[in-house]
Each structure stands twice: as structure tokens, then as C-alpha cells.
Scaffold this motif. Structure first.
Motif, PDB file in Angstrom:
ATOM      1  N   GLN A 129       4.377  15.780  -4.062  1.00  0.00           N
ATOM      2  CA  GLN A 129       3.079  15.230  -3.207  1.00  0.00           C
ATOM      3  C   GLN A 129       3.077  13.652  -3.503  1.00  0.00           C
ATOM      4  O   GLN A 129       2.556  12.801  -2.854  1.00  0.00           O
ATOM      5  CB  GLN A 129       2.063  16.009  -3.895  1.00  0.00           C
ATOM      6  N   LEU A 130       3.229  13.298  -4.795  1.00  0.00           N
ATOM      7  CA  LEU A 130       2.902  11.925  -4.964  1.00  0.00           C
ATOM      8  C   LEU A 130       4.193  10.867  -4.276  1.00  0.00           C
ATOM      9  O   LEU A 130       3.708   9.657  -3.884  1.00  0.00           O
ATOM     10  CB  LEU A 130       3.011  11.692  -6.395  1.00  0.00           C
ATOM     11  N   THR A 131       5.177  11.249  -4.193  1.00  0.00           N
ATOM     12  CA  THR A 131       5.942  10.472  -3.145  1.00  0.00           C
ATOM     13  C   THR A 131       5.472  10.190  -1.753  1.00  0.00           C
ATOM     14  O   THR A 131       5.592   9.254  -1.226  1.00  0.00           O
ATOM     15  CB  THR A 131       7.431  11.570  -2.809  1.00  0.00           C
ATOM     16  N   VAL A 132       4.661  11.204  -1.405  1.00  0.00           N
ATOM     17  CA  VAL A 132       4.049  10.960  -0.084  1.00  0.00           C
ATOM     18  C   VAL A 132       3.101   9.708  -0.026  1.00  0.00           C
ATOM     19  O   VAL A 132       2.832   9.116   0.747  1.00  0.00           O
ATOM     20  CB  VAL A 132       3.261  12.102   0.366  1.00  0.00           C
ATOM     21  N   ASP A 133       2.354  10.054  -1.283  1.00  0.00           N
ATOM     22  CA  ASP A 133       1.305   8.502  -1.500  1.00  0.00           C
ATOM     23  C   ASP A 133       1.899   7.403  -1.544  1.00  0.00           C
ATOM     24  O   ASP A 133       1.601   6.101  -1.107  1.00  0.00           O
ATOM     25  CB  ASP A 133       0.465   8.763  -2.903  1.00  0.00           C
ATOM     26  N   LEU A 134       3.025   7.235  -2.212  1.00  0.00           N
ATOM     27  CA  LEU A 134       3.932   6.066  -2.262  1.00  0.00           C
ATOM     28  C   LEU A 134       4.328   5.747  -1.176  1.00  0.00           C
ATOM     29  O   LEU A 134       4.507   4.335  -0.733  1.00  0.00           O
ATOM     30  CB  LEU A 134       5.213   6.477  -3.152  1.00  0.00           C
ATOM     31  N   ALA A 135       5.150   6.504  -0.281  1.00  0.00           N
ATOM     32  CA  ALA A 135       5.509   6.109   1.020  1.00  0.00           C
ATOM     33  C   ALA A 135       4.396   5.754   2.119  1.00  0.00           C
ATOM     34  O   ALA A 135       4.584   4.639   2.877  1.00  0.00           O
ATOM     35  CB  ALA A 135       6.214   7.387   1.875  1.00  0.00           C
ATOM     36  N   ILE A 136       3.296   6.265   1.937  1.00  0.00           N
ATOM     37  CA  ILE A 136       2.001   5.717   2.757  1.00  0.00           C
ATOM     38  C   ILE A 136       1.749   4.339   2.260  1.00  0.00           C
ATOM     39  O   ILE A 136       1.175   3.480   2.891  1.00  0.00           O
ATOM     40  CB  ILE A 136       0.700   6.615   2.526  1.00  0.00           C
ATOM     41  N   GLN A 137       1.693   4.114   0.944  1.00  0.00           N
ATOM     42  CA  GLN A 137       1.401   2.789   0.549  1.00  0.00           C
ATOM     43  C   GLN A 137       2.406   1.752   0.953  1.00  0.00           C
ATOM     44  O   GLN A 137       1.941   0.554   1.136  1.00  0.00           O
ATOM     45  CB  GLN A 137       1.222   2.719  -1.029  1.00  0.00           C
ATOM     46  N   SER A 138       3.788   2.111   0.963  1.00  0.00           N
ATOM     47  CA  SER A 138       4.661   1.224   1.561  1.00  0.00           C
ATOM     48  C   SER A 138       4.403   1.251   3.355  1.00  0.00           C
ATOM     49  O   SER A 138       5.384   0.638   3.684  1.00  0.00           O
ATOM     50  CB  SER A 138       5.980   1.811   1.279  1.00  0.00           C
ATOM     51  N   GLU A 139       3.558   1.947   3.705  1.00  0.00           N
ATOM     52  CA  GLU A 139       3.361   2.112   5.140  1.00  0.00           C
ATOM     53  C   GLU A 139       4.604   2.575   5.882  1.00  0.00           C
ATOM     54  O   GLU A 139       5.053   2.318   6.693  1.00  0.00           O
ATOM     55  CB  GLU A 139       3.253   0.687   5.843  1.00  0.00           C
ATOM     56  N   ASN A 140       5.413   3.598   5.265  1.00  0.00           N
ATOM     57  CA  ASN A 140       6.586   4.303   5.759  1.00  0.00           C
ATOM     58  C   ASN A 140       5.951   5.454   6.081  1.00  0.00           C
ATOM     59  O   ASN A 140       6.086   6.685   5.334  1.00  0.00           O
ATOM     60  CB  ASN A 140       7.677   4.314   4.583  1.00  0.00           C
ATOM     61  N   PHE A 141       4.960   5.704   7.273  1.00  0.00           N
ATOM     62  CA  PHE A 141       4.451   6.812   7.760  1.00  0.00           C
ATOM     63  C   PHE A 141       5.245   7.905   8.216  1.00  0.00           C
ATOM     64  O   PHE A 141       5.084   9.102   7.959  1.00  0.00           O
ATOM     65  CB  PHE A 141       3.502   6.497   8.653  1.00  0.00           C
ATOM     66  N   CYS A 142       6.480   7.653   8.920  1.00  0.00           N
ATOM     67  CA  CYS A 142       7.185   8.850   9.101  1.00  0.00           C
ATOM     68  C   CYS A 142       7.754   9.477   7.968  1.00  0.00           C
ATOM     69  O   CYS A 142       7.873  10.597   8.061  1.00  0.00           O
ATOM     70  CB  CYS A 142       8.439   8.351  10.027  1.00  0.00           C
TER      71      CYS A 142
END
Length: 994
Positions: free
Chosen positions: A556-569
Motif C-alpha cells: 500500500q505504501l508503494t502506491v503512495d510513493l508512486a503518487i508522490q512521484s506522479e507515476n499515476f498509472c
């Protein structure tokens, strides 16, 4: 004891009279009835031993002794003659006979004629001689040392056994040592010596003794088990198991070996094997309370709390004062959030063993969960008075201190540690820190590495949560980072891998909140690598599943990291991957293949969008999926950060849980004016809409008329569709993957769509559904091709037989229950207290079913639980078996309203509307219908009925008459969301049901 005394007397007589052959067995009653004139010395000796044993061990009276002698038909003159000779030989023997003398005197004191007189004379002369000999020989004995020691190894063994039975383990070992000086290969002495050393907790020496016994006699199963016990006490569990296995090769039905093997397996966290071992022990000896308790412990560790409680209950039936069983039962009840019962169980344990710090600690935890904070603090203080380094007690105390408003002076005065340290009476955030820091005084870094690390973790948590509730959180969060890093000094990946992962999770939360993405990503990489290694090394499938679910937060935290990096896909694909992995674990066997963004778009069209929520331990994010966007839209926060939104949501959920639990128990109506969960429902839904920022979501949905909602974790429990404007037609999906699977279901082959299987309000202990029969009757009239399983017919066997028969619709009018701790055991309640569990459903291919309707079932969680991985209930179970759509309810709606919705729903289906539209229109009709419109509807429905239709006619007429008596025809009786918001439909959109 009588057998041991017999052996002792025989051994003593051998020492005195020098005979090596065994003494004859006790005299049998003579068949002839004649007085025996001549007996051998051995027979008289046996008779006399029986007399001494009876008098000393069983307390024979004078009459009993006379009866014994008369019963043996003994010639008294010959007995007295033998007794005189026996006395002479005793007095002539150099062997010390103080104990024998006292036993003979006791026989003499009974006064049974000349036999007593002779016995008394012999005993007193013998005792005087022994006293004189002891006086004269004291100095000689000191010089001579071992000169008087007998050279009979068996006698020393017997004496050692007697000392062991009396609890004199050190004395027993000394006797065994004397036996071994005489006979070094005496395997029985080596073995018994090992047993006594085990009792003295001298385990290394016990192992050596057992090893010596086994060198002489390798097939001694008891020596193997004693060796295994000692190894287990030394923490050498693998070796202990091997010893038990060797015992079992020799004696496969040796229940002690199976039990001790199970205990060692528990220590190795091989719980499935431990359960099997304890089960084997119990198959042999079902009344072994210890085996039941250890089996219960293993079941608890696997999250099988109900089964664990049953095991403890079985132990307590056998041994009601078994404090370990009471304690373990209390811990399992805590996990089930049955805190009142947990307190009672821990209290029973403490009544038996008041110095059990663990029982005090878990009682304190339960009290804290019931918000009895001051009592919780006192319970933890009682644990700490016994064991000041009990870190769990310090941690539970700190949590209670945080939540307590002010200390209770009376309870504080009862606390020994608070009287010594008055600063422990401080409450709130500062008081919490004081508790943890006080614990560190007893839990030092080098002597208590786990406790030291956990207390620093607790300090970090205190700082973190203090920051979440503060308008300027960063200073608290930096303190949290410092404390978590302190914890990592001892909770290393090598020594405490799972605890290390927990700390990494804590650090990632904080650093994401601080915006330190690079640091969070590095920690995420470390944690993921460690988790992968632990999963690869896991030998138990059940343990592997537990581990994966326990640390689902990393995914679940990897999702947050990807969002912070704006890698939404990537973020959405990771969220879906984590969701499907959890569904796969919990549904046992369902595929966890996850689609990529381009595949997900197959569910979208110009008028259909998906709202996809994701909850991590650190944030709440919202994805919006539209067909014409290059990537998912992530709702960008304006007023609140994702962490603040999560905090507000968690607070809202806690209130919902409390109010709903009280509503179900009827505890929330304390006065006439008190508002219930039902009264507060509109305001609570309005607040949830603001937390989720529904207005911001809607602003992204221009030209959209159909919405698919994909909740995550706790969001599955709430009527999210009720938060959106009525312009949207809404369905749900457990995951995008399940939606894609459902889409492949060929709706062109609908030859069975009108084939209805109706399971009708089974008779069971659940509350009666007043209008269930009416609902079933009405729906079956809509579908002439139907198979009905009425109340008494709706058994498990009948339902399982009917399910795979290729029906198109299953309508169930009854109760269901969600099992939070083991979702696979969620069930529909059938007749005769039968249950149709998810484990039963998933064995069938149900692709023929276009619809399963569970309209009366409360399919969501009803307790104060928080979902940390993924929600898997009856709906997901049916869909994973191929069902296209499932209608269900989030809470039990009043039976009359439910019947109206279901009748309307099926009528809309028959008009050719899709399932999603049909349910939307049925619930909107119920929501907006006035009394006048309802009266007209009742009248129209009555007019359609044949004259011989009694049940429906009576129901409709009763309601029609009730409405006619109400003056306000414009009133909307079912406008409150309690009546209509509970109904949900899960499945993809389809154009119609042709």
C-alpha cells in the motif's frame, strides 16, 4: 504409594537378610478354609510386609488387622515363633533400620494380642539398638565415610525413587549416583537421574544423564522424551523434536512425546504442525488439558481464534483451575474484540495465579479497549509490580494514559508503582511518554533488546500521533523519526525481521508526511527485499499467508510513493495488484493476476467511469478512471493532505463503529431524546461525503451517467453510492480484475435467466424476518419457472445439491454473517443451524448465475473492526465463482421495506432493464414514494392477484389499510437513508437483461 512401600520393604529385607531372590507375592486367601499350620519364611515375610504396609499406608485399625489375620487362617503360635526369629535376625543385622523399627512399633501399638506385644518389643529393642549404635558410631562414621553404604545398586535405585516421590530431588540424585558407583551401566539409574535433574531445572546435566541411559538402552522411549524436554527448556527446539521423534519410533502411541513435540513446534512457530502433534496426543489421551491448551495457543497464532477458544474450553472442562488455559482464552477473546469476556477469562486466570504478569497485561489491554482507562492502568501496574521489565504492560499502560483525561486518585493510590513514582500519575501525551521512558529503566538495550526497541517504537508512535492531531506537526514527526531509528538499533533485520519491518513501515509513514520521498523510497526498497526473503524462507503456507497479509501495508505504501512521484498509472496498477493479492490469499485459490492500465480501460466508455479509492497506513487517495484520459486522475488535495484525510476518515470510522454496535445491541437508546445511529445516519453520511470530497470527484465526471465504485479496506462497509447525486447509476466491484472476469461472461447465452432458485427464510436461531415469506411468494410469482426451498427444506445438503443445477438467479431470503478473522468462514444461515460458508461456495462453478440476491443479509462487518488488507465477503466469494452480479445489503433493513424493494427490483428486471438500473430505480422509488402513491401501488398489486392468493393479499391489504389511516398522504415513509441506502449491487454494467 502402597506399591512403592512394598518395593521399599522388599529392598530393605534383602539388605538385612542378604537374599537376592524376589520376595513372594502377598498371600492369597486359601480356598480350603483350613488353618495353615506350616508356612515358609518367605510367606510369613510377605504376610508381615502386608501388615506393615496396611497399618502405615492405609491406616488399618485394630479390627482390620484382626480381620486380616483371621482371614488368612494363620496358626498364631507358628506366626509368633517366626516373629521371634525375625526379631533376632533384625537385631543381629548390622544394617540401620530406624524407619522399619518405627513401623513395627506402630503395629505393636494397635494392641492385637501377642502379635502386637512381640512387634512392640522387637521394634523398641531395635530402635534402642539403633540409637546406641548411632551414638557410638558418629565419629567412626565420619572417618569411615562410605563404609556403611550397601553394595546393592537396586536398593539405592529404590531409595532414590522414594526420595523422588517425596519431592527430595537432590537426595534422589545422590542415591542414583550411589547406584551408579556400584553399577555404572545401570540405565534405569541414569534415566531417573535425568528426570530428577529436569525437576531441578539442571537441563544440561539432565541431557547428559539421559544420553548415558540411551547409550546402554537406545530403545528407552522415556529417556528420549526426558531428553527432549530438557532440550526444549534450553531453547534447542529442533533437537527436542528429534528426541520426541525417536521416542515415537519406539512407541508410536506415546502421547507425552506427541504433546512435547507440539510444544516445541509452537516455539518454532510451526503452528500447523504443532496442531497436528497436539491433536495426535489428544487422540490417544483426550483428557490431557495441557495438550488442549497448547493446541489452542497454536490456533490463536494462526488467527483461528474461535477454534483456539474451543481448545481452551476443552482444557478447562478437564482442569477448571488451569490458569494457562484461562489466560490463553482471554488473549484469543481480545483478538476477537470480545473484551468483556476477555476480562473475565484473564480474571479467572488471576484468581488462580495472582502473580501472572501476562494475564494482568492482557486484562489491561481489554480494559483500555473498553475505554476504562484508569482500570487498565491499574491492571498494567499490577503486571509491572510483578515483572517490571514486562514491556507490553508499559506499552498498554502508555496507550491508556494517553486517552485518560485525569487520573483516578483511588485507583492511583492502589498502584504500587504509582505510589513509588508519583510522576506516573500524569496523563495525556506527556504521561504516555513518561510511562515508556520509565519502562526503559528496566528494559536495557543490551539485556532486553526486543523490549528496548519496542518501547522506543512506542515513543515514536506517541510523537507521530501527537503530530497528526496538531496544526504544526513537523516538530513531532522529526522526534518520531529519531525514536524509530533508535528502535532499529536493536530490532535489526537479522534478529527481529518482522519487528524490523514494522519499524520501517512507521518510518515510511512519517517521511511521506514530511515530504522526504527519497528516504521513504529507500526504506521501501529495504523493506520489500526483507519481506520477499521472509516469504521465500517460509515453510508453512498458512504462515506465509499470514505474513503477506500482515505486511500488506508495504504494498500500500508503494502506491503512495508512486503518487508522490506522479507515476499515476504505476500507482493504480500497484493498488490493483495489492488488492488482488489479498483477495487471492483470502479467497484461497482465486487468481491474483492484475491488469495494466490499458487493460483496465476495457471497463470504461464515454458514459462510464470508475472511482477507485486506496487506503494505505499513511494516506487516503482517490483515483478517477475515464476512457479518454492518458492516465488515471488522482484527486489532488486542496484543504487537506492525504494523511489528514486519512486521519479524519479513521476518526469517522471509529464513531460509526461505536454507534452502530450500540444500535445493534439496543444500547444507544438511553433516554427518549437520545439519538441513535439510525437518527445520526444522514449527518454521518454528509460528513463522510466531505471527508472523501465527493464534490471534487463529481466535478471530474461531466458527461458520465454510470459509475463503478471500487472501495478499499473499510470503505467497503459504507453506502458510498448514497453520497453521489441521483444523476448517476452506480454499481460496485471488489477489484478491476474481477470486473474484467465478469465482463467475459457471455450475456448472450441467457436461456436460463428466468430460472429462479429461491432459498426461503431458513429456520435458525437468528431473528425472524417478518415479511420474508411475503417477499419469497411475490418474487416466485414474477418467475413462474422457479425452484423453491422453503424454510424447513433449506438445509445445507439441499442447497449444495441445488446450487450447481444451472439456475440463472439465486434469491436468498435469510440471514448472513461476515467472519472478520477468517473471511472464508463467512456464511449464509440455513435451516437446522446449517451454514453455507464461502469455503463451500467456492467449490462450484456458478457461471450460469446472472444474479445472486442476498437482500436480507447483513454482508458487511458489524463489530469494531478495522480492515488493514482487503475486504472479502460473501459478495466477493460469489463473484469469484463466476456470478455476474450480486445484490446485498450493508445492514439489516426492516423486513417490510426490504420486501418492497425486492418486489420492485424484480418487476423492473422483467421490464427489460439492466440489474444496476433496476436496483437504482427500485431504491429511488422507495426513497421518494409517498403514502398516497404507496396506497395506489398496493391497490394495483392487489388487483393483479388471483382470488386464491392469501399470503400476498393479506400483506398488501394490511399495509393499504394502515396507510389509509394516516392523514398525511404526501409523507414519504421510507425517505430516510436507513431504508434505501443499504442496498448495493456488485457487478459490471450491461445494457439489459433481454
Amino acid at each position: 504409594m502402597l506399591k512403592r512401600l512394598w518395593r521399599w520393604l522388599k529392598s530393605l529385607f534383602r539388605q538385612i537378610f542378604g537374599r537376592k531372590q524376589p520376595i513372594s507375592p502377598p498371600l492369597a486367601a486359601q480356598e480350603t478354609g483350613e488353618i495353615r499350620n506350616e508356612l515358609t519364611d518367605a510367606e510369613y515375610e510377605s504376610l508381615f510386609i502386608q501388615l506393615l504396609a496396611g497399618v502405615h499406608e492405609e491406616g488399618w485399625s485394630r479390627g482390620r488387622v484382626k480381620a486380616f489375620l483371621d482371614g488368612k487362617r494363620i496358626n498364631q503360635a507358628h506366626l509368633l515363633e517366626w516373629l521371634r526369629g525375625f526379631g533376632d535376625r533384625l537385631l543381629a543385622s548390622p544394617t540401620a533400620n530406624d524407619e522399619l523399627a518405627r513401623r513395627i512399633i506402630k503395629l505393636g501399638e494397635l494392641g492385637v494380642g501377642e502379635v502386637s506385644d512381640f512387634a512392640d518389643d522387637i521394634g523398641r529393642r531395635l530402635l534402642r539398638r539403633e540409637e546406641e549404635t548411632n551414638r557410638r558410631g558418629a565419629e567412626d562414621a565420619e572417618e569411615e565415610g562410605e563404609k556403611n553404604i550397601t553394595d546393592d545398586a537396586e536398593a539405592w535405585l529404590d531409595q532414590g525413587n522414594e526420595q523422588f516421590e517425596a519431592g527430595d530431588f537432590a537426595g534422589a540424585i545422590a542415591s542414583y549416583d550411589n547406584a551408579l558407583k556400584i553399577k555404572p551401566d545401570y540405565h534405569e539409574a541414569w534415566k531417573n537421574r535425568g528426570i530428577a535433574l529436569n525437576w531441578l531445572q539442571q537441563y544440561e546435566q539432565a541431557i547428559l544423564s539421559c544420553d548415558n541411559a540411551l547409550k546402554i538402552k537406545p530403545d528407552d522411549h522415556e529417556a528420549w522424551i526426558q531428553r527432549g524436554f530438557a532440550l526444549r527448556q534450553l531453547g534447542k527446539y529442533e533437537e527436542a523434536i528429534l528426541s520426541c521423534d525417536n521416542a515415537l519410533k519406539i512407541k508410536p502411541d506415546y502421547y507425552e512425546a506427541w504433546k512435547n513435540r507440539g510444544i516445541a513446534l509452537n516455539w518454532l512457530q510451526r503452528y500447523e504442525q504443532a496442531i497436528l502433534s497436539c491433536g495426535n496426543a489428544l487422540n490417544i489421551k483426550p483428557d490431557d488439558s495441557e495438550a488442549w491448551t497448547h493446541q489452542g495457543f497454536a490456533l490463536r497464532q494462526l488467527g483461528k481464534y474461535e477454534e483456539a477458544i474451543l481448545s481452551c474450553d476443552n482444557a478447562l472442562k478437564i482442569k477448571p483451575d488451569y490458569h494457562e488455559a484461562w489466560k490463553n482464552r482471554g488473549i484469543a477473546l481480545n483478538w476477537l474484540q470480545r473484551y468483556e469476556q476477555a476480562i473475565l477469562s484473564c480474571g479467572n486466570a488471576l484468581n488462580i495465579k495472582p502473580d501472572d504478569s501476562e494475564a494482568w497485561t492482557h486484562q489491561g489491554f481489554a480494559l483500555c479497549q473498553l475505554e476504562k482507562y484508569e482500570e487498565a492502568i491499574l491492571s498494567c501496574d499490577n503486571a509491572l509490580k510483578i515483572k517490571p521489565d514486562e514491556h507490553e504492560a508499559w506499552i498498554h499502560r502508555g496507550l491508556a494514559v494517553r486517552n485518560s483525561v485525569s487520573f483516578n486518585q483511588f485507583l492511583a493510590f492502589s498502584s504500587a508503582i504509582a505510589k513509588i513514582n508519583p510522576h506516573l500519575n500524569q496523563r495525556g501525551y506527556q504521561g504516555e511518554l513518561i510511562s515508556y521512558k520509565e519502562g526503559l529503566k528496566y528494559c536495557h538495550q543490551h539485556t532486553h533488546p526486543e523490549s528496548w526497541g519496542k518501547l522506543h517504537q512506542a515513543i515514536g508512535n506517541a510523537h507521530y500521533f501527537r503530530g497528526r492531531g496538531d496544526s504544526h506537526p513537523r516538530s513531532y514527526w522529526y522526534k518520531a523519526v529519531k525514536s524509530y531509528n533508535e528502535a532499529l538499533q536493536t530490532l535489526t533485520a537479522e534478529d527481529f525481521p518482522e519487528l524490523h519491518l514494522k519499524i520501517l513501515q512507521n518510518l515510511i509513514h512519517v517521511q511521506l508526511d514530511l515530504g522526504e520521498t527519497a528516504k521513504a523510497e529507500e526504506l521501501q526498497r529495504r523493506g520489500t527485499d526483507l519481506l520477499r526473503r521472509l516469504l521465500d524462507e517460509c515453510k508453512s503456507s498458512e504462515k506465509k499467508k499470514q505474513l503477506a497479509l500482515k505486511f500488506a501495508g508495504f504494498q500500500q505504501l508503494t502506491v503512495d510513493l508512486a503518487i508522490q512521484s506522479e507515476n499515476f498509472c504505476t500507482a493504480l496498477e500497484l493498488a490493483e495488484q495489492g488488492k488482488n493479492a489479498c483477495l487471492s490469499w483470502l479467497l484461497a485459490g482465486w487468481s491474483d493476476d492484475s491488469p495494466k492500465w490499458e487493460e483496465m480501460k476495457q471497463l470504461l466508455n464515454p458514459h462510464t467511469a470508475i472511482v477507485y479509492w486506496h487506503l494505505s497506513p499513511a494516506a487516503l487517495h482517490t483515483f478517477i478512471l475515464k476512457h479518454n484520459t492518458p492516465s488515471p486522475i488522482v484527486l489532488r488535495e486542496t484543504l487537506l493532505t492525504p494523511a489528514q484525510r486519512l486521519y479524519n476518515f479513521e476518526t469517522w470510522v471509529k464513531t460509526w463503529n461505536e454507534e452502530y454496535a450500540n444500535f445493534r445491541k439496543g444500547k444507544d437508546k438511553q433516554s427518549q431524546d437520545a439519538k441513535t445511529w439510525r437518527d445520526n445516519l444522514p449527518a454521518m453520511l454528509d460528513e463522510l461525503g466531505k471527508i472523501l470530497d465527493i464534490n471534487a470527484i463529481v466535478s471530474q465526471l461531466s458527461d458520465i451517467t454510470q459509475l463503478i465504485l471500487i472501495p478499499h479496506r473499510d470503505l467497503h462497509r459504507f453506502p458510498l453510492h448514497a453520497l453521489f447525486p441521483p444523476q448517476f447509476t452506480i454499481s460496485y466491484l471488489p477489484s478491476i480484475q474481477l470486473g474484467l472476469i465478469s465482463q467475459t461472461h457471455n450475456e448472450n447465452q441467457l436461456s436460463n435467466q428466468h430460472q429462479l432458485l429461491s432459498i426461503e427464510h431458513p429456520e435458525n436461531p437468528y431473528p425472524t424476518l417478518e415479511f420474508a415469506q411475503v417477499e419469497s411468494e411475490a418474487i416466485c410469482r414474477i418467475f413462474p419457472h422457479n425452484t423453491r426451498k422453503r424454510s424447513e427444506e433449506a438445509t445445507k445438503a439441499a442447497v449444495i445439491n441445488a446450487l450447481p443445477q444451472g439456475y440463472g438467479i439465486l434469491h436468498f431470503t435469510g440471514h448472513g454473517e461476515y467472519n472478520f478473522h477468517n473471511p472464508a468462514l463467512s456464511h449464509l444461515a440455513l435451516a437446522d443451524e446449517d451454514k453455507l460458508k464461502l469455503t463451500d461456495i467456492r467449490d462450484y462453478d456458478l457461471h450460469s448465475y446472472q444474479l445472486v440476491c442476498l437482500a436480507a443479509c447483513e454482508t458487511a462487518i458489524t463489530g469494531n473492526y478495522t480492515i488493514t488488507t482487503e475486504y472479502v465477503g460473501l459478495v466477493s466469494g460469489f463473484m469469484s465463482c463466476g456470478v455476474a452480479s450480486v445484490v446485498s445489503t450493508l445492514w439489516t433493513v426492516e423486513s417490510a421495506a426490504s420486501a418492497l424493494v425486492m418486489i420492485q427490483f424484480y418487476q423492473q428486471l422483467q421490464q427489460g432493464k439492466s440489474k444496476v438500473v433496476a436496483l437504482a430505480e427500485a431504491t429511488q422509488w422507495l426513497r421518494n414514494v409517498t403514502n398516497g402513491e404507496l396506497a395506489q401501488w398496493y391497490a394495483e398489486e392487489i388487483a393483479k392477484l388471483p382470488e386464491n392468493e392469501v399470503i400476498l393479499r393479506r400483506f398488501l391489504l394490511n399495509h393499504l389499510n394502515n396507510i389509509k389511516n394516516q392523514p398525511e398522504t404526501c409523507n414519504k415513509p421510507y425517505n430516510h437513508p436507513y431504508f434505501w441506502a443499504a442496498f448495493t449491487i456488485t457487478g459490471i454494467f450491461s445494457s439489459c437483461n433481454h
